[in-house]
Enzyme design. Structure first.
Site, PDB file in Angstrom:
ATOM      1  N   TYR A 155       0.868  -1.191   0.000  1.00 33.39           N
ATOM      2  CA  TYR A 155       0.000   0.000   0.000  1.00 33.39           C
ATOM      3  C   TYR A 155       0.895   1.227   0.000  1.00 33.39           C
ATOM      4  O   TYR A 155       1.815   1.336   0.810  1.00 33.39           O
ATOM      5  CB  TYR A 155      -0.896  -0.002   1.240  1.00 33.39           C
ATOM      6  CG  TYR A 155      -1.814   1.209   1.322  1.00 33.39           C
ATOM      7  CD1 TYR A 155      -2.945   1.317   0.512  1.00 33.39           C
ATOM      8  CD2 TYR A 155      -1.541   2.238   2.222  1.00 33.39           C
ATOM      9  CE1 TYR A 155      -3.782   2.427   0.599  1.00 33.39           C
ATOM     10  CE2 TYR A 155      -2.381   3.346   2.317  1.00 33.39           C
ATOM     11  CZ  TYR A 155      -3.496   3.432   1.501  1.00 33.39           C
ATOM     12  OH  TYR A 155      -4.332   4.522   1.584  1.00 33.39           O
ATOM     13  N   ASP A 250       9.349   2.865  -0.416  1.00 30.22           N
ATOM     14  CA  ASP A 250       8.320   3.574   0.342  1.00 30.22           C
ATOM     15  C   ASP A 250       8.642   3.351   1.812  1.00 30.22           C
ATOM     16  O   ASP A 250       8.332   2.299   2.384  1.00 30.22           O
ATOM     17  CB  ASP A 250       6.948   3.018  -0.036  1.00 30.22           C
ATOM     18  CG  ASP A 250       5.822   3.636   0.795  1.00 30.22           C
ATOM     19  OD1 ASP A 250       6.126   4.264   1.828  1.00 30.22           O
ATOM     20  OD2 ASP A 250       4.653   3.477   0.417  1.00 30.22           O
ATOM     21  N   LYS A 278       4.502  10.080   7.747  1.00 29.46           N
ATOM     22  CA  LYS A 278       4.347   9.719   9.155  1.00 29.46           C
ATOM     23  C   LYS A 278       5.397  10.396  10.053  1.00 29.46           C
ATOM     24  O   LYS A 278       5.278  11.574  10.335  1.00 29.46           O
ATOM     25  CB  LYS A 278       4.337   8.195   9.303  1.00 29.46           C
ATOM     26  CG  LYS A 278       3.196   7.557   8.468  1.00 29.46           C
ATOM     27  CD  LYS A 278       2.898   6.162   8.887  1.00 29.46           C
ATOM     28  CE  LYS A 278       1.938   5.453   7.966  1.00 29.46           C
ATOM     29  NZ  LYS A 278       0.563   5.893   8.038  1.00 29.46           N
TER      30      LYS A 278
HETATM   31  N1  HOZ Z   1      -1.821   4.890   6.120  1.00 29.26           N
HETATM   32  C1  HOZ Z   1      -1.849   3.937   7.187  1.00 29.26           C
HETATM   33  C2  HOZ Z   1      -1.160   2.740   6.721  1.00 29.26           C
HETATM   34  N2  HOZ Z   1      -1.700   1.541   6.892  1.00 29.26           N
HETATM   35  C3  HOZ Z   1      -3.197   3.710   7.725  1.00 29.26           C
HETATM   36  C4  HOZ Z   1      -3.809   4.969   8.173  1.00 29.26           C
HETATM   37  C5  HOZ Z   1      -4.941   5.384   7.325  1.00 29.26           C
HETATM   38  O1  HOZ Z   1      -5.044   4.986   6.164  1.00 29.26           O
HETATM   39  O2  HOZ Z   1      -5.760   6.087   7.885  1.00 29.26           O
END
Ligand code: HOZ
Length: 438
Positions: A155, A250, A278
């Site tokens: 992802y 990533d 993050k």
């Molecule tokens: N982007 C995060 C990764 N798994 C999850 C947080 C989200 O999508 O709110």
């Protein structure tokens, strides 16, 4: 410290009421799908405060937090120096939409820290999604090629071209390719299983001369936590070079987390470009992409690849990110984080084994995962053999005992510097009780 035998962290009356209200005006009551408890059942507790490694719910429960805002809270919640840096910046103006001194200082520190950027450049954006979609546009613009390769269950945010066999919330909700994404947007996105060098080599060979980029989470974190097999990242490096494809790591989850220089430092493999998110914003919305100087020199205004953002490099995000990075450099918490996480994972492993529950546990630095399957997990197909019904009961049992885990099998868990030995002991004690009834 939370007493796992007495605390009930499930959504109480106040959280239920707030969820009901939110659901009237926000789709599903949440501003990001993974926050909903749709795959584990129940409803989400609402959080009114976070400090150190604990969350306080609107119903007054105190939860040990292993989500850590999905990664950013590596220093724990509300670290004073970071909060003060943000307050100071805010007093000078929330946003300028113009150049400010701290941006250059922050960029220099990021470049000094991340191996692939050491002789290169970095561009600040506002999220991990922006970082990955910009890096891929750049790779296409730089190489003049169109195809990209990603991993099944990987992802990289929610840009159209990446919503193919996507992990995280898309996997959780069973919509790995989203409605609303035109066929043309994903025509050039190819997928292969994670940790499978032969599959990658095969796809590259089949599309020889057409592949602009390989994008990969060096430690998969959006299909649960799956470390790279020995030699996998090195093989990707070799293949990308051979096929003149841009290798993009990533490191939105792993950057500054599994080592100061991220997974690329930890595994000694340097990509061409790196995406950050993050932690780079210290809890505020910041992302970044950067790497080789020749590639980054094609970004506007130096070159023809356009990418922009009104709030990019805004003073609050930069202040939070800069202070966080400075603290990480000064305190070097990585050995302690490693030991704590290893203790947690061993405790969970022992507890599951003593109750004959098939489980696969893994961790890399302060990032961990647990799958309820007897099959070793190296990729998304393996991850999907996990018993999701058992995961739901595990999640509910832990929450009832005051331990807040990501509400999905297909997410990683995170520790912070605020998780101490006592926290780990409490968590393992809670887990032992939950496994007993699983
Ligand atoms: N982007 C995060 C990764 N798994 C999850 C947080 C989200 O999508 O709110």
């Amino acid at each position: 410290m939370t007493d796992p035998s007495t605390f009930d962290g499930r959504a109480g009356a106040r959280s239920l009421e707030l969820f009901e209200r939110a659901s009237q005006h926000i789709p599903g009551g949440v501003n990001s799908p993974v926050r909903a408890f749709s795959s584990v059942g129940g409803q989400p507790p609402f959080i009114r405060r976070a400090h150190g490694c604990t969350l306080e719910t609107e119903d007054g429960a105190s939860l040990i937090d292993y989500v850590c805002t999905w990664g950013p809270a590596l220093l724990g919640h509300g670290r004073l120096e970071v909060v003060e840096a943000v307050c100071t910046a805010a007093r000078n103006g929330l946003s300028f939409g113009a150049c400010a001194a701290a941006e250059g200082e922050f960029a220099a520190l990021i470049c000094a820290t991340v191996p692939s950027m050491r002789d290169g450049m970095v561009r600040l954006v506002n999220s991990g999604t922006e970082a990955t979609m910009s890096a891929l546009r750049l790779a296409r613009g730089f190489t003049g090629k169109n195809k990209i390769i990603k991993c099944d269950g990987g992802y990289h945010g929610h840009a159209d071209l990446l919503l193919v066999a996507a992990g995280s919330g898309a996997a959780t909700l069973g919509i790995p390719g989203s409605a609303g994404v035109p066929e043309g947007a994903v025509r050039d996105t190819l997928t292969v299983p994670f940790n499978d060098v032969a599959a990658m080599a095969e796809v590259l060979a089949a599309h020889r001369g057409d592949v602009a980029a390989i994008i990969v989470e060096p430690i998969a974190g959006n299909m649960g936590c799956i470390p790279p097999a020995p030699g996998y990242l090195e093989a990707l490096r070799t293949l990308a070079t051979e096929h003149e494809a841009v290798l993009i790591f990533d490191e939105v989850m792993t950057g500054f987390r599994v080592a100061l220089g991220g997974a690329q430092e930890r595994f000694g493999v340097t990509p061409d470009l790196t995406c950050l998110g993050k932690i780079v914003g210290g809890g505020l919305p910041v992302g970044a992409y950067g790497g080789r100087r020749d590639i980054m020199s094609t970004v506007a205004p130096l070159g023809p690849v356009y990418q922009a953002g009104t709030l990019s490099g805004n003073p609050l995000g930069v202040a939070a990110g800069l202070k966080t990075l400075q603290i990480l450099i000064e305190e070097d918490p990585y050995d302690a984080l490693e030991q704590r996480t290893a203790a947690l994972v061993k405790g969970l492993q022992d507890a599951s084994a003593s109750h004959d529950i098939p489980a696969q546990l893994a961790h890399v630095g302060p990032m961990f995962g647990l799958f309820f399957t007897a099959r070793p997990v190296a990729n998304y197909d393996d991850a999907k053999t996990s018993d999701l019904e058992r995961f739901s009961r595990w999640h509910a049992g832990m929450l009832e005992r005051g331990v807040y885990l990501a509400p999905s099998q297909f997410e990683a868990g995170f520790l912070s510097t605020a998780h101490d030995e006592g926290t780990i002991e409490c968590t393992v004690a809670a887990a032992a009780q939950v496994f007993e009834n699983l």
